[in-house]
Design a protein around this motif. Sequence first.
Motif, PDB file in Angstrom:
ATOM      1  N   ALA A  62       4.078  10.036   3.577  1.00 19.13           N
ATOM      2  CA  ALA A  62       4.606   9.570   2.291  1.00 19.13           C
ATOM      3  C   ALA A  62       3.525   8.720   1.637  1.00 19.13           C
ATOM      4  O   ALA A  62       2.893   7.900   2.303  1.00 19.13           O
ATOM      5  CB  ALA A  62       5.872   8.755   2.503  1.00 19.13           C
ATOM      6  N   LEU A  63       3.300   8.938   0.336  1.00 18.37           N
ATOM      7  CA  LEU A  63       2.268   8.192  -0.383  1.00 18.37           C
ATOM      8  C   LEU A  63       2.946   7.107  -1.211  1.00 18.37           C
ATOM      9  O   LEU A  63       3.811   7.411  -2.036  1.00 18.37           O
ATOM     10  CB  LEU A  63       1.489   9.130  -1.317  1.00 18.37           C
ATOM     11  N   LEU A  64       2.531   5.860  -0.976  1.00 25.96           N
ATOM     12  CA  LEU A  64       3.223   4.757  -1.622  1.00 25.96           C
ATOM     13  C   LEU A  64       2.216   3.929  -2.414  1.00 25.96           C
ATOM     14  O   LEU A  64       1.242   3.429  -1.835  1.00 25.96           O
ATOM     15  CB  LEU A  64       3.847   3.890  -0.521  1.00 25.96           C
ATOM     16  N   PRO A  65       2.420   3.771  -3.726  1.00 22.63           N
ATOM     17  CA  PRO A  65       1.477   2.937  -4.495  1.00 22.63           C
ATOM     18  C   PRO A  65       1.649   1.492  -4.053  1.00 22.63           C
ATOM     19  O   PRO A  65       2.708   0.906  -4.250  1.00 22.63           O
ATOM     20  CB  PRO A  65       1.918   3.141  -5.945  1.00 22.63           C
ATOM     21  N   ALA A  66       0.610   0.907  -3.428  1.00 17.37           N
ATOM     22  CA  ALA A  66       0.785  -0.420  -2.835  1.00 17.37           C
ATOM     23  C   ALA A  66       0.119  -1.512  -3.661  1.00 17.37           C
ATOM     24  O   ALA A  66       0.720  -2.548  -3.931  1.00 17.37           O
ATOM     25  CB  ALA A  66       0.217  -0.410  -1.420  1.00 17.37           C
ATOM     26  N   VAL A  67      -1.126  -1.279  -4.034  1.00 15.68           N
ATOM     27  CA  VAL A  67      -1.868  -2.338  -4.723  1.00 15.68           C
ATOM     28  C   VAL A  67      -2.628  -1.731  -5.892  1.00 15.68           C
ATOM     29  O   VAL A  67      -3.272  -0.693  -5.745  1.00 15.68           O
ATOM     30  CB  VAL A  67      -2.905  -3.017  -3.789  1.00 15.68           C
ATOM     31  N   ASP A  68      -2.535  -2.384  -7.029  1.00 18.16           N
ATOM     32  CA  ASP A  68      -3.236  -1.925  -8.215  1.00 18.16           C
ATOM     33  C   ASP A  68      -4.241  -2.983  -8.631  1.00 18.16           C
ATOM     34  O   ASP A  68      -4.005  -4.177  -8.467  1.00 18.16           O
ATOM     35  CB  ASP A  68      -2.220  -1.670  -9.329  1.00 18.16           C
ATOM     36  N   ARG A  69      -5.377  -2.524  -9.182  1.00 11.86           N
ATOM     37  CA  ARG A  69      -6.427  -3.468  -9.547  1.00 11.86           C
ATOM     38  C   ARG A  69      -5.985  -4.445 -10.644  1.00 11.86           C
ATOM     39  O   ARG A  69      -6.432  -5.572 -10.689  1.00 11.86           O
ATOM     40  CB  ARG A  69      -7.640  -2.691 -10.044  1.00 11.86           C
ATOM     41  N   VAL A  70      -5.138  -3.994 -11.545  1.00  7.46           N
ATOM     42  CA  VAL A  70      -4.727  -4.885 -12.644  1.00  7.46           C
ATOM     43  C   VAL A  70      -3.569  -5.769 -12.223  1.00  7.46           C
ATOM     44  O   VAL A  70      -3.609  -6.984 -12.365  1.00  7.46           O
ATOM     45  CB  VAL A  70      -4.304  -4.078 -13.891  1.00  7.46           C
ATOM     46  N   ILE A  71      -2.521  -5.173 -11.696  1.00  6.42           N
ATOM     47  CA  ILE A  71      -1.298  -5.951 -11.472  1.00  6.42           C
ATOM     48  C   ILE A  71      -1.154  -6.441 -10.043  1.00  6.42           C
ATOM     49  O   ILE A  71      -0.254  -7.201  -9.731  1.00  6.42           O
ATOM     50  CB  ILE A  71      -0.036  -5.144 -11.858  1.00  6.42           C
ATOM     51  N   GLY A  72      -2.050  -6.013  -9.159  1.00 11.58           N
ATOM     52  CA  GLY A  72      -1.942  -6.439  -7.760  1.00 11.58           C
ATOM     53  C   GLY A  72      -0.851  -5.645  -7.061  1.00 11.58           C
ATOM     54  O   GLY A  72      -0.730  -4.437  -7.247  1.00 11.58           O
ATOM     55  N   PRO A  73      -0.017  -6.325  -6.230  1.00 14.19           N
ATOM     56  CA  PRO A  73       0.990  -5.601  -5.452  1.00 14.19           C
ATOM     57  C   PRO A  73       1.989  -4.868  -6.349  1.00 14.19           C
ATOM     58  O   PRO A  73       2.407  -5.401  -7.369  1.00 14.19           O
ATOM     59  CB  PRO A  73       1.696  -6.707  -4.663  1.00 14.19           C
ATOM     60  N   VAL A  74       2.344  -3.660  -5.954  1.00 13.38           N
ATOM     61  CA  VAL A  74       3.320  -2.886  -6.730  1.00 13.38           C
ATOM     62  C   VAL A  74       4.691  -3.152  -6.102  1.00 13.38           C
ATOM     63  O   VAL A  74       5.110  -2.470  -5.164  1.00 13.38           O
ATOM     64  CB  VAL A  74       2.955  -1.385  -6.712  1.00 13.38           C
TER      65      VAL A  74
END
Length: 629
Positions: A62-74
């Motif tokens: 399962a692919l889970l969006p965890a961390v984004d460069r702009v907003i940090g933790p998803v």
Amino acid sequence: MTTPIEANESDTRCERRVVRAGYQGREGSFGARAAARCGRPVALPTFEALLAALAAGALEEALLPAVDRVIGPVAEALAPLGAAVDAGADVVVVGEVEVPMRLVLAAPRGVDLGEIAEVHSQPPVLRQCGGLLGRLGASAVEAGDTAQAAAAVARLGGRRGAVCSEEAALEAGLVPLLEDVSDVRPNVTRFWRLSRKEGVEPDARPPRVLRVPTERLAAILRQSGIEVLSSGGESGFCVVPEDLVHAAEGAIREAKAKGARWLGPPPDAERRPRVEGLPKATGVRPPAVVTVGGFRVGGGARAVIAGPCTVESEEQIGRLARAVARAGATALRGGVFKPRTSPYAFQGHGLAALKWLKAAGDAVGLPVVTEVMSESQVGPVAGLADVLQIGARNCQNYDLLKLAGGAGRPVLLKRGFGTTVDEWLAAAEYLLDAGCADVMLCERGIRTFEKSTRGTLDLGGAIAARGLTHLPILADPSHASGRKELVPGLARAAWGAGLDGLLVEVHDAPESAWCDGPQALLPEDLETLCDEFGLLPGATPSIERVRTAIDAVDREIGRLVARRLELCRRVAEAKRAAGVPLRDTAREERVTARYLDTPGIDEASARRLAESIIAMGLTVEGWSGEGAG
Ligand code: PEP
Ligand code: MN
């Protein structure tokens, strides 16, 4: 859209097992891209459904969006994962994929940018585009995923826009109006690859993900310098850097945090070495830092070892020690046992010269580096020299390596001219295995068909080695080129490639040097290089010496300001084209904050710097007072 069940059935018919990689959202969303990189994408409507499908065995991953460069933790994804883990789900993180988030703002044909009153997208994506929403004065409308947002806008029509990938926009029949609309570019979201414990084979280096179930543990982890990715409230996850794994274990014990769980490899999991059979040289570890007095190299510290090829006399080495120290070198080199191609060439002054070398180094406060060529030299040289060098010709002299590695001194290991990167690392393994705590590697040119240079500086090999070992890697542009006019260029290339340091031969009378004169830099040439690299001038520099260093910094500041002003002109054009005001005070605050965050600049200076930089920018942008705020 493929359902997990269909995917399941087709799998049983397939001879070859296909990895079913689930994601939340629909085709065309960023989750679908992440999944396509791991197996056959399977769409699920919610993160809860995604995790349930993994648990039920309907997916291998399962692919889970965890961390984004702009907003940090998803948080939208991490909260359901936290709930599943706390409820005892059998889930591990087997890897990570980075998905570039190139977001466009798209609208139905005929709708202008200025007319858009509603922007549809997924909540985390909307948070990545705060700047855009502010400029448009539009309201945000939440959708399940970006592709769904595009479809909804196409269906509803009117003064609406969607933020999604360009492909999803075109697929839905929308027209992209603005490109790259996230607040930070390039933006990237890190998706964790989740599997069951007995599921797919993990990546070579999966992230060390730790479940943080309580506020108390979160607070202790933060104190140890570990970033907690909060998923709302005080629970969350963190990705623990290699060098803080033990600190994290300590924090778990201290907090007696029962629900803490490693989803990435647990701390005691032995990471496979990056080269089979070389655990000490290529095991996964934090970068090694070699320290000898004030000399430091590795883990971000960079060194310049400089001096003559050979110690010619007590007077010569004393003079050159002062010259290289003044230029900014961080260690002194000089050969006392010389490996010469011809038996009739000068073979070095031996141990007598080592005493001169050591005294010269002590007089200017620099540690000394010298070569050992034979086993019998190791003991006596290690008695006095700060660092032992193993020369290119002895890179695979294993008995010498064993002895030098056990001599209690740091060792600088040159790569042999016919030694592959793996063989070079294997030679380092001998040193480490013999007990040497501080091994440095040095690429010094390999032998190729090229005749215009003495060797071929293999920067590619050095960079490849950097990806395989935690040991510091230096480059020797002098022996690699054999020609002083080529040395600065190669030195810059190595420095620019991020290697940990340089070994450079220097002489103040190269034409009469006893050895390797044609490749020796003059001390002033070394000084120019050190200034360029921002190395501080040596311990007791003259006013004039420090001023040359300041001049070099000023030239660089001038170049950087010119570059910044050119970018300001460009951004002004883009702002005019997009119809947004030239002045953006929120942006100015962020620019100021960046200067305030720069280590080594006090607050008052940082503010003055930011003010003048911003004022210069506004002038070239042609701002005349309109549209403030
Ligand atoms: C040296 O550093 O003087 C030397 C002989 O180097 P290499 O072993 O790289 O030829
Ligand atoms: Mn030499």
